[in-house]
Design an enzyme around this catalytic site. Structure first.
Site, PDB file in Angstrom:
ATOM      1  N   ASN A 145     -28.489 -36.880   5.597  1.00 47.12           N
ATOM      2  CA  ASN A 145     -28.046 -36.415   6.912  1.00 47.12           C
ATOM      3  C   ASN A 145     -27.529 -35.108   7.395  1.00 47.12           C
ATOM      4  O   ASN A 145     -26.115 -34.705   6.871  1.00 47.12           O
ATOM      5  CB  ASN A 145     -26.848 -37.699   6.827  1.00 47.12           C
ATOM      6  CG  ASN A 145     -26.244 -37.612   8.381  1.00 47.12           C
ATOM      7  OD1 ASN A 145     -26.156 -37.427   9.338  1.00 47.12           O
ATOM      8  ND2 ASN A 145     -24.764 -37.827   8.006  1.00 47.12           N
ATOM      9  N   TRP A 146     -28.677 -35.259   8.418  1.00 43.81           N
ATOM     10  CA  TRP A 146     -28.484 -33.188   8.352  1.00 43.81           C
ATOM     11  C   TRP A 146     -27.427 -33.259   9.931  1.00 43.81           C
ATOM     12  O   TRP A 146     -26.608 -32.168  10.042  1.00 43.81           O
ATOM     13  CB  TRP A 146     -29.746 -33.016   9.104  1.00 43.81           C
ATOM     14  CG  TRP A 146     -30.887 -32.893   8.720  1.00 43.81           C
ATOM     15  CD1 TRP A 146     -31.199 -33.291   6.938  1.00 43.81           C
ATOM     16  CD2 TRP A 146     -31.843 -32.180   8.614  1.00 43.81           C
ATOM     17  NE1 TRP A 146     -32.393 -33.021   6.281  1.00 43.81           N
ATOM     18  CE2 TRP A 146     -32.928 -32.795   7.903  1.00 43.81           C
ATOM     19  CE3 TRP A 146     -32.931 -31.995   9.462  1.00 43.81           C
ATOM     20  CZ2 TRP A 146     -34.400 -32.420   7.552  1.00 43.81           C
ATOM     21  CZ3 TRP A 146     -34.417 -31.800   9.528  1.00 43.81           C
ATOM     22  CH2 TRP A 146     -34.541 -31.978   8.682  1.00 43.81           C
ATOM     23  N   LYS A 147     -26.727 -34.504  10.172  1.00 40.99           N
ATOM     24  CA  LYS A 147     -25.349 -33.709  11.169  1.00 40.99           C
ATOM     25  C   LYS A 147     -25.782 -32.915  12.286  1.00 40.99           C
ATOM     26  O   LYS A 147     -26.823 -32.653  12.216  1.00 40.99           O
ATOM     27  CB  LYS A 147     -23.537 -33.752   9.727  1.00 40.99           C
ATOM     28  CG  LYS A 147     -23.866 -35.106   8.770  1.00 40.99           C
ATOM     29  CD  LYS A 147     -23.048 -34.958   7.968  1.00 40.99           C
ATOM     30  CE  LYS A 147     -22.433 -35.408   7.177  1.00 40.99           C
ATOM     31  NZ  LYS A 147     -21.201 -35.699   6.583  1.00 40.99           N
ATOM     32  N   HIS A 156     -21.302 -44.146  10.759  1.00 41.78           N
ATOM     33  CA  HIS A 156     -20.995 -43.286  10.222  1.00 41.78           C
ATOM     34  C   HIS A 156     -19.572 -43.408   9.722  1.00 41.78           C
ATOM     35  O   HIS A 156     -19.069 -43.305  10.901  1.00 41.78           O
ATOM     36  CB  HIS A 156     -21.683 -42.134  10.415  1.00 41.78           C
ATOM     37  CG  HIS A 156     -21.951 -41.052   8.518  1.00 41.78           C
ATOM     38  ND1 HIS A 156     -21.083 -40.223   9.572  1.00 41.78           N
ATOM     39  CD2 HIS A 156     -22.725 -41.039   8.288  1.00 41.78           C
ATOM     40  CE1 HIS A 156     -20.929 -39.671   8.299  1.00 41.78           C
ATOM     41  NE2 HIS A 156     -22.132 -39.836   7.423  1.00 41.78           N
ATOM     42  N   GLU A 203     -18.216 -40.911  10.650  1.00 38.84           N
ATOM     43  CA  GLU A 203     -17.832 -39.463  11.376  1.00 38.84           C
ATOM     44  C   GLU A 203     -17.714 -40.732  12.894  1.00 38.84           C
ATOM     45  O   GLU A 203     -17.143 -39.686  14.038  1.00 38.84           O
ATOM     46  CB  GLU A 203     -18.769 -38.363  11.360  1.00 38.84           C
ATOM     47  CG  GLU A 203     -17.937 -37.716  10.144  1.00 38.84           C
ATOM     48  CD  GLU A 203     -19.159 -36.962   8.987  1.00 38.84           C
ATOM     49  OE1 GLU A 203     -20.466 -36.275   9.769  1.00 38.84           O
ATOM     50  OE2 GLU A 203     -19.380 -36.502   7.708  1.00 38.84           O
ATOM     51  N   GLU A 216     -20.466 -45.684   1.749  1.00 36.07           N
ATOM     52  CA  GLU A 216     -19.940 -44.196   1.887  1.00 36.07           C
ATOM     53  C   GLU A 216     -17.979 -44.105   2.194  1.00 36.07           C
ATOM     54  O   GLU A 216     -17.406 -44.663   2.489  1.00 36.07           O
ATOM     55  CB  GLU A 216     -20.213 -43.840   3.034  1.00 36.07           C
ATOM     56  CG  GLU A 216     -21.020 -43.704   2.683  1.00 36.07           C
ATOM     57  CD  GLU A 216     -22.627 -42.276   4.273  1.00 36.07           C
ATOM     58  OE1 GLU A 216     -22.402 -41.846   3.598  1.00 36.07           O
ATOM     59  OE2 GLU A 216     -21.711 -42.889   5.007  1.00 36.07           O
ATOM     60  N   GLY A 257     -18.347 -34.993   2.404  1.00 33.65           N
ATOM     61  CA  GLY A 257     -18.110 -33.679   2.505  1.00 33.65           C
ATOM     62  C   GLY A 257     -16.705 -33.003   1.714  1.00 33.65           C
ATOM     63  O   GLY A 257     -16.883 -31.886   1.558  1.00 33.65           O
ATOM     64  N   SER A 312     -20.701 -36.789  -1.340  1.00 35.27           N
ATOM     65  CA  SER A 312     -20.777 -35.237  -2.206  1.00 35.27           C
ATOM     66  C   SER A 312     -22.168 -36.379  -3.077  1.00 35.27           C
ATOM     67  O   SER A 312     -21.674 -35.588  -4.622  1.00 35.27           O
ATOM     68  CB  SER A 312     -19.829 -35.366  -2.309  1.00 35.27           C
ATOM     69  OG  SER A 312     -18.925 -34.846  -2.328  1.00 35.27           O
ATOM     70  N   GLY A 368     -25.617 -35.418   2.683  1.00 35.15           N
ATOM     71  CA  GLY A 368     -25.255 -34.791   3.756  1.00 35.15           C
ATOM     72  C   GLY A 368     -25.525 -33.203   3.621  1.00 35.15           C
ATOM     73  O   GLY A 368     -26.234 -32.809   3.319  1.00 35.15           O
ATOM     74  N   GLY A 369     -24.428 -33.025   3.027  1.00 31.26           N
ATOM     75  CA  GLY A 369     -24.457 -31.953   2.310  1.00 31.26           C
ATOM     76  C   GLY A 369     -25.595 -31.238   1.505  1.00 31.26           C
ATOM     77  O   GLY A 369     -26.123 -30.278   1.875  1.00 31.26           O
TER      78      GLY A 369
END
Ligand code: PGA
Length: 260
Positions: free
Chosen positions: A13-15, A100, A102, A172, A178, A218, A239-240
């Protein structure tokens, strides 16, 4: 069906990160890192809307799927700023995130909205990655299981058993996204097993044992294998660490290792 029979799913997930050149470059690097591992693992990347076609082009000769971070449930019409399932498919996307954290907590999507997105995605023949998970406050208040159950039940509302085959659930925990904090493999396994039990209650044991439930929050090269080795953890939503092709590749390799 045991975890060995469920094909792992690993998504990046590159956001809202990077630009067109970086997205294309990252996609090329992911495709070369991952190589033939897509024979054993479903691998997807989720760039931002404007870069879907460019990233799709860079992935064209690979087995890596293109995914979208969001969608609108209506097929077409006067919905300024929104994007339909068919438009995403037209750009080459094969998977879409729904719910998600966010989107839920920053943008304000509720379970009803999330459900409409998931249902429209699978009805359109694409994979819906339905995200669920408790916040820190909910965890501390002992509400983890109740939140996951509610988000799973409402998120899957009205989805037929046939369409369920195209759902991947991502557990999640919001406090792990994150933050560098990861659920322990045991805590994550416990949540996954309970989510699977909710699916069993809704659809029966067969569909529940077939559905993939992946972990996000994470996940990184250092913890991916321990998490994915748990019996009910069928991959990850990253993500990251998905912004570094080498790290993402290591996580995909961990998925392939546990699949064997
Ligand atoms: P993270 O994000 O890996 O950076 O924690 C996971 C996600 O938001 O899907």
């Amino acid at each position: 069906m045991t975890s060995e029979q469920r094909r792992p799913f690993v998504g990046g997930n590159w956001k809202m990160n990077g630009d067109r050149a970086q997205g294309t470059e990252l996609a090329r690097a992911v495709a070369s890192e991952v190589g033939q591992l897509t024979d054993a693992v479903d691998v997807a990347v989720f760039p931002a809307f404007p870069y879907l076609s460019g990233v799709g082009g860079a992935l064209a000769d690979s087995g890596v799927m293109l995914g979208s971070q969001d969608v609108y449930h209506q097929p077409d019409g006067a919905f300024t700023g929104e994007v339909s399932v068919a438009m995403l498919a037209d750009c080459g996307a094969r998977a879409v995130l729904a719910g998600h954290s966010e989107r839920r907590h920053v943008i304000g999507e509720d379970d009803r909205t999330v459900n409409k997105k998931a249902a429209a995605t699978v009805a359109g023949g694409m994979i819906s990655v339905l995200c669920v998970g408790e916040s820190l406050g909910q965890r501390e208040a002992g509400e983890t299981d109740r939140v996951n159950e509610r988000q799973t039940r409402l998120g899957l509302g009205g989805i037929s058993p046939e369409d369920l085959q195209r759902v991947v659930i991502a557990y999640e925990p919001v406090w792990a996204i994150g933050t560098g904090k990861t659920a322990t493999p045991e805590d994550a396994q416990d949540a996954h097993a309970k989510i699977r039990a909710v699916v069993a209650d809704l659809y029966g044991e067969g569909p529940a044992s077939a559905i993939r439930i992946i972990y996000g929050g994470s996940m990184k090269p250092a913890n991916a294998e321990a998490l994915m080795a748990m019996p009910d953890i069928d991959g990850g939503l990253i993500g990251g660490a998905s912004l570094e092709a080498a790290d993402f590749g290591t996580i995909v390799r961990a998925g392939a290792a546990v699949a064997r």
